[in-house]
Write an enzyme that holds these catalytic residues in place. Structure first.
Site, short mmCIF file in Angstrom:
data_model
loop_
_atom_site.label_atom_id
_atom_site.label_comp_id
_atom_site.label_asym_id
_atom_site.label_seq_id
_atom_site.Cartn_x
_atom_site.Cartn_y
_atom_site.Cartn_z
N LYS A 13 0.83 -1.21 0.00
CA LYS A 13 0.00 0.00 0.00
C LYS A 13 0.86 1.26 0.00
CE LYS A 13 -2.27 -0.85 3.83
NZ LYS A 13 -1.80 -2.19 4.18
N ARG A 88 -9.90 1.03 8.22
CA ARG A 88 -9.56 -0.36 8.49
C ARG A 88 -10.70 -1.10 9.18
NH1 ARG A 88 -3.68 0.39 8.51
NH2 ARG A 88 -2.62 -1.59 8.82
N ARG A 122 11.26 -6.74 5.21
CA ARG A 122 11.14 -5.28 5.06
C ARG A 122 12.11 -4.53 5.97
NH1 ARG A 122 5.24 -2.85 4.87
NH2 ARG A 122 5.01 -3.58 7.01
N ARG A 153 10.81 -2.50 11.54
CA ARG A 153 9.70 -1.99 12.34
C ARG A 153 9.36 -2.97 13.45
NH1 ARG A 153 5.00 -0.41 8.21
NH2 ARG A 153 3.79 -1.56 9.75
N ARG A 164 -1.31 -9.43 12.87
CA ARG A 164 -1.77 -8.35 11.98
C ARG A 164 -2.60 -8.91 10.84
NH1 ARG A 164 3.66 -5.88 10.66
NH2 ARG A 164 2.58 -4.64 9.10
P1 ADP Z 1 0.52 -2.48 7.60
O1 ADP Z 1 -0.54 -2.15 6.59
O2 ADP Z 1 1.78 -2.95 6.99
O3 ADP Z 1 0.01 -3.39 8.70
P2 ADP Z 1 0.54 0.29 8.64
O4 ADP Z 1 1.81 1.06 8.60
O5 ADP Z 1 -0.56 0.70 7.72
O6 ADP Z 1 0.97 -1.21 8.40
O7 ADP Z 1 -0.06 0.30 10.12
C1 ADP Z 1 0.73 -0.02 11.22
C2 ADP Z 1 -0.10 -0.05 12.49
O8 ADP Z 1 -0.65 1.24 12.76
C3 ADP Z 1 -1.31 -0.99 12.50
O9 ADP Z 1 -0.94 -2.32 12.81
C4 ADP Z 1 -2.16 -0.35 13.61
O10 ADP Z 1 -1.65 -0.62 14.88
C5 ADP Z 1 -1.96 1.13 13.36
N1 ADP Z 1 -2.96 1.69 12.41
C6 ADP Z 1 -2.70 2.24 11.19
N2 ADP Z 1 -3.84 2.62 10.58
C7 ADP Z 1 -4.85 2.33 11.43
C8 ADP Z 1 -6.27 2.46 11.38
N3 ADP Z 1 -6.88 2.98 10.31
N4 ADP Z 1 -6.99 2.02 12.45
C9 ADP Z 1 -6.40 1.50 13.52
N5 ADP Z 1 -5.07 1.32 13.64
C10 ADP Z 1 -4.29 1.73 12.61
#
Ligand code: ADP
Ligand code: ZN
Length: 209
Positions: A13, A88, A122, A153, A164
């Site tokens: 993404k 999400r 990553r 990370r 996740r």
């Molecule tokens: P990925 O898509 O690789 O899991 P992101 O960088 O998009 O990683 O998100 C990392 C973390 O940030 C998520 O696991 C969550 O803890 C938090 N997060 C990000 N966006 C949201 C969201 N829209 N709602 C709730 N938590 C979020």
């Protein structure tokens, strides 16, 4: 043009959002990056989010909804934006519908096995958020963009990845149906190269590469 990128962790993404940002000159809004920088800086938002993010859990809806609403009301979002990592949950999507008109939802499709391979290799730059993969950079330790030392990370550790993915399937996959019903969903298989995946998105959006 307001675009949402859906897709499991590791589906690219962030990479695709950055390419769309460049091509269409609209800002990429990555909630993950936003949360991580707030955690690093120790802001109120960062304090609320830290434990959730590090454990690979979702941050509570009201916290992230508030932060996104504030971000998309900034002047640079006037002619559109790409949401990467938001919404999400159904509650987040409903809250977004109240304040924004979404034109397209790009759903990146990748199976869990491939997601795991991608995430576990990553490496990210804590300074400029550039993302790399060990299969490409080998044992290079520095960001080619800004020179900072690359890190893994915290939520990319193998023990957290499966959690996740599970949360993604439970909480976020229902959004596919939500946006399909509205006629907004475009599904893209992303098991190819970055260039091929981006080309598919561009052609699905109906614009010339
Ligand atoms: P990925 O898509 O690789 O899991 P992101 O960088 O998009 O990683 O998100 C990392 C973390 O940030 C998520 O696991 C969550 O803890 C938090 N997060 C990000 N966006 C949201 C969201 N829209 N709602 C709730 N938590 C979020
Ligand atoms: Zn960097």
């Amino acid at each position: 043009m307001n675009i949402i990128l859906l897709g499991p962790p590791g589906s690219g993404k962030g990479t695709m959002a950055a390419l769309i940002e460049k091509k269409f000159s609209i800002p990429q809004i990555s909630t993950g990056d936003m949360l991580r920088s707030n955690i690093r800086e120790g802001t109120e938002l960062g304090k609320k989010a830290k434990a959730f993010v590090n454990a690979g859990e979702l941050v509570p809806d009201e916290v992230i909804i508030e932060a996104v609403k504030e971000r998309i009301s900034k002047p640079d979002c006037e002619s559109g934006y790409i949401l990467d990592g938001f919404p999400r949950t159904i509650a987040q999507a409903e809250a977004l519908d109240k304040v924004a008109k979404i034109e397209t939802v790009i759903d990146l499709i990748l199976d869990d096995e491939k997601s795991i391979v991608r995430i576990s290799g990553r490496r990210v730059c804590p300074n400029c958020s550039a993302t790399y993969h060990v299969s490409i950079i080998g044992d290079e330790k520095l960001c080619s963009n800004c020179g900072a030392e690359l890190i893994i990370r915290k939520d990319d550790e193998v023990s957290t990845i499966c959690n996740r993915l599970k949360i993604y399937h439970e909480m976020t996959t229902p959004l596919e149906e939500y946006y399909r019903k509205k006629g907004l969903l475009i599904s893209i298989d992303v098991d190819g190269s970055i260039e091929d995946n981006f080309a598919k998105i561009i052609s699905a959006l109906g614009v010339n590469a």
